[in-house]
Design a protein around this motif. Structure first.
Motif, short mmCIF file in Angstrom:
data_model
loop_
_atom_site.label_atom_id
_atom_site.label_comp_id
_atom_site.label_asym_id
_atom_site.label_seq_id
_atom_site.Cartn_x
_atom_site.Cartn_y
_atom_site.Cartn_z
N ALA A 37 -50.62 44.90 101.34
CA ALA A 37 -50.85 46.32 101.63
C ALA A 37 -49.55 47.03 101.97
CB ALA A 37 -51.87 46.46 102.76
N MET A 38 -48.72 46.40 102.81
CA MET A 38 -47.46 47.03 103.20
C MET A 38 -46.48 47.09 102.03
SD MET A 38 -47.90 48.01 106.26
CE MET A 38 -46.22 48.49 106.58
N THR A 39 -46.50 46.06 101.17
CA THR A 39 -45.62 46.08 100.00
C THR A 39 -46.02 47.20 99.05
OG1 THR A 39 -45.29 43.69 100.19
CG2 THR A 39 -44.71 44.71 98.10
N MET A 40 -47.31 47.37 98.83
CA MET A 40 -47.79 48.46 97.99
C MET A 40 -47.45 49.82 98.61
SD MET A 40 -49.13 47.26 95.24
CE MET A 40 -50.02 48.72 94.69
N SER A 41 -47.57 49.89 99.94
CA SER A 41 -47.22 51.14 100.63
C SER A 41 -45.73 51.45 100.46
CB SER A 41 -47.58 51.02 102.10
OG SER A 41 -47.19 52.16 102.82
N THR A 42 -44.90 50.42 100.53
CA THR A 42 -43.46 50.61 100.33
C THR A 42 -43.16 51.13 98.92
OG1 THR A 42 -42.99 48.82 101.88
CG2 THR A 42 -41.22 49.45 100.39
N HIS A 43 -43.85 50.56 97.94
CA HIS A 43 -43.62 50.99 96.57
C HIS A 43 -44.08 52.44 96.35
CE1 HIS A 43 -43.24 50.64 92.21
NE2 HIS A 43 -44.47 51.14 92.09
N GLN A 44 -45.23 52.80 96.95
CA GLN A 44 -45.76 54.14 96.76
C GLN A 44 -44.95 55.20 97.51
OE1 GLN A 44 -49.82 53.77 98.00
NE2 GLN A 44 -50.47 52.66 96.15
N ARG A 45 -44.25 54.77 98.57
CA ARG A 45 -43.51 55.73 99.39
C ARG A 45 -41.99 55.61 99.20
NH1 ARG A 45 -45.93 55.17 105.35
NH2 ARG A 45 -45.77 52.97 104.85
N ARG A 46 -41.58 55.07 98.08
CA ARG A 46 -40.14 54.89 97.89
C ARG A 46 -39.39 56.22 97.84
NH1 ARG A 46 -42.78 53.61 93.21
NH2 ARG A 46 -42.15 54.73 91.29
N ARG A 47 -40.03 57.27 97.35
CA ARG A 47 -39.35 58.59 97.33
C ARG A 47 -39.12 59.06 98.76
NH1 ARG A 47 -38.24 62.95 94.15
NH2 ARG A 47 -38.41 64.99 95.13
N GLN A 48 -40.16 58.95 99.63
CA GLN A 48 -39.98 59.35 101.03
C GLN A 48 -38.91 58.52 101.72
OE1 GLN A 48 -42.76 58.91 99.46
NE2 GLN A 48 -44.39 60.36 100.06
N ILE A 49 -38.88 57.20 101.37
CA ILE A 49 -37.84 56.35 101.97
C ILE A 49 -36.47 56.80 101.51
CG2 ILE A 49 -36.94 53.99 102.05
CD1 ILE A 49 -39.84 53.01 101.68
N GLY A 50 -36.33 57.14 100.22
CA GLY A 50 -35.05 57.64 99.72
C GLY A 50 -34.64 58.92 100.40
N ILE A 51 -35.57 59.85 100.61
CA ILE A 51 -35.24 61.11 101.29
C ILE A 51 -34.81 60.84 102.73
CG2 ILE A 51 -36.22 63.28 102.12
CD1 ILE A 51 -37.98 63.31 99.63
N MET A 52 -35.52 59.91 103.42
CA MET A 52 -35.14 59.56 104.79
C MET A 52 -33.72 59.02 104.85
SD MET A 52 -38.72 57.81 106.09
CE MET A 52 -37.93 57.18 107.58
N LYS A 53 -33.34 58.18 103.85
CA LYS A 53 -31.99 57.63 103.83
C LYS A 53 -30.95 58.71 103.59
CE LYS A 53 -32.32 52.73 102.84
NZ LYS A 53 -31.77 51.64 102.02
N VAL A 54 -31.28 59.64 102.67
CA VAL A 54 -30.36 60.74 102.40
C VAL A 54 -30.15 61.60 103.65
CG1 VAL A 54 -30.08 62.87 101.07
CG2 VAL A 54 -30.85 60.77 99.93
N LEU A 55 -31.23 61.77 104.43
CA LEU A 55 -31.15 62.58 105.66
C LEU A 55 -30.50 61.83 106.83
CD1 LEU A 55 -34.63 64.35 105.57
CD2 LEU A 55 -32.40 65.29 104.94
N GLY A 56 -30.16 60.55 106.63
CA GLY A 56 -29.41 59.85 107.67
C GLY A 56 -30.11 58.68 108.31
N ALA A 57 -31.33 58.35 107.89
CA ALA A 57 -32.02 57.20 108.49
C ALA A 57 -31.35 55.91 108.03
CB ALA A 57 -33.49 57.21 108.08
#
Length: 295
Positions: free
Chosen positions: A184-204
């Motif tokens: 479930a968490m792996t699927m969630s990571t795949h589905q939210r990769r855009r949000q993760i990318g935006i978080m990294k761009v913003l400094g996370a």
């Protein structure tokens, strides 16, 4: 006279009792007659304040005792199922009333001295640990003593076997739950990769993203632990009712002590955390630019 719960069931008027007995003697294989008979056997009657008579058959004739006043009735014993209790029918009287009933039902000629003689005597102890010492004292009086510890030990052995089976099933379910959380968490990571990318761009940074996913996995474990406790209580209550109804032993019960509940919750949370480590690392290593471009 005081009646126990079982003795307040099964009462029928004389006409109904004679009718059923005659019909059963005439057609003993009729299931409808036995259903009607069982229906009357389980009906509880209000007996307090009524007068009843004891009867004894002598030379095919009924010998009735004087009328006895029912002064009280007992409830279902604590921990015992009502469907099991109505098969146990007892009436309690004083020693003087018992002697009076004996004389009225079995009158004896002459003035022979009376002596109370008992075939059996039931002794209740305040603690199960006192049963064996008490048995030894009784046997020293050249009397036979028996207890229900053998049945209790047999049921306890069966419960230990059940616990071992339940432990194995629990470990298997725990393994499945861990795999489910990882998927479930792996699927969630795949589905939210855009949000993760935006978080990294913003400094996370990687620890912050990893902590977020581990916290989510631990929350899933916590909620799963709460549901598991709820289901466990339902199953345990059902097993205890079955043990009481089948063996009539209210003292032999499966119990969950309160201090084990926090341990169970902590174990469920730790399962969620360990299951969330891989998805958290995978999320933290997501390439921000590629994730944004792909979406």
């Amino acid at each position: 006279m005081v009646l126990n719960y079982g003795a307040t069931t099964g009462w029928k008027d004389a006409e109904t009792s004679e009718r059923l007995n005659n019909m059963i003697n005439t057609d003993p294989n009729n299931p409808k007659l036995w259903e009607e008979f069982q229906k009357y056997e389980s009906i509880v009657s209000e007996m307090v304040g009524k007068n009843i008579q004891m009867e004894r058959m002598e030379n095919d004739k009924k010998v009735l005792s004087p009328q006895l006043y029912v002064g009280g009735s007992l409830d279902v014993p604590k921990g015992q199922d009502a469907q099991f209790a109505f098969y146990d029918r007892k009436a309690y009287v004083s020693f003087e009333t018992a002697e009076w009933l004996k004389d009225s039902l079995s009158p004896q000629e002459g003035a022979a001295p009376k002596q109370r003689v008992y075939d059996t005597l039931t002794v209740k102890v305040d603690d199960i640990q006192n049963i064996k010492p008490l048995e030894e004292l009784i046997m020293k009086l050249s009397l036979n003593a028996s207890d229900n510890l053998a049945m209790r030990d047999e049921i306890a052995s069966q419960l230990n076997t059940f616990k071992a089976i339940a432990l194995g099933v629990g470990i298997f379910i725990l393994l499945l739950a861990s795999i489910s959380i990882i998927v479930a968490m792996t699927m969630s990571t795949h589905q939210r990769r855009r949000q993760i990318g935006i978080m990294k761009v913003l400094g996370a940074n990687m620890p912050q993203i990893g902590t977020m996913f581990i916290a989510e996995a631990s929350l899933l474990g916590f909620l799963g632990g709460l549901l598991g406790i709820a289901f466990a209580f339902l199953i345990i209550n059902g097993l205890n009712s079955f043990i009481t109804a089948s063996a009539g032993m209210s003292g032999l019960q499966i119990e969950v002590t309160p201090n084990t509940l926090p341990i169970g919750i902590a174990f469920a949370v730790m399962t969620g955390i360990f299951s969330g480590i891989y998805p958290a690392i995978s999320a933290a290593r997501t390439n921000a630019l590629l994730a944004i471009k792909r979406d």
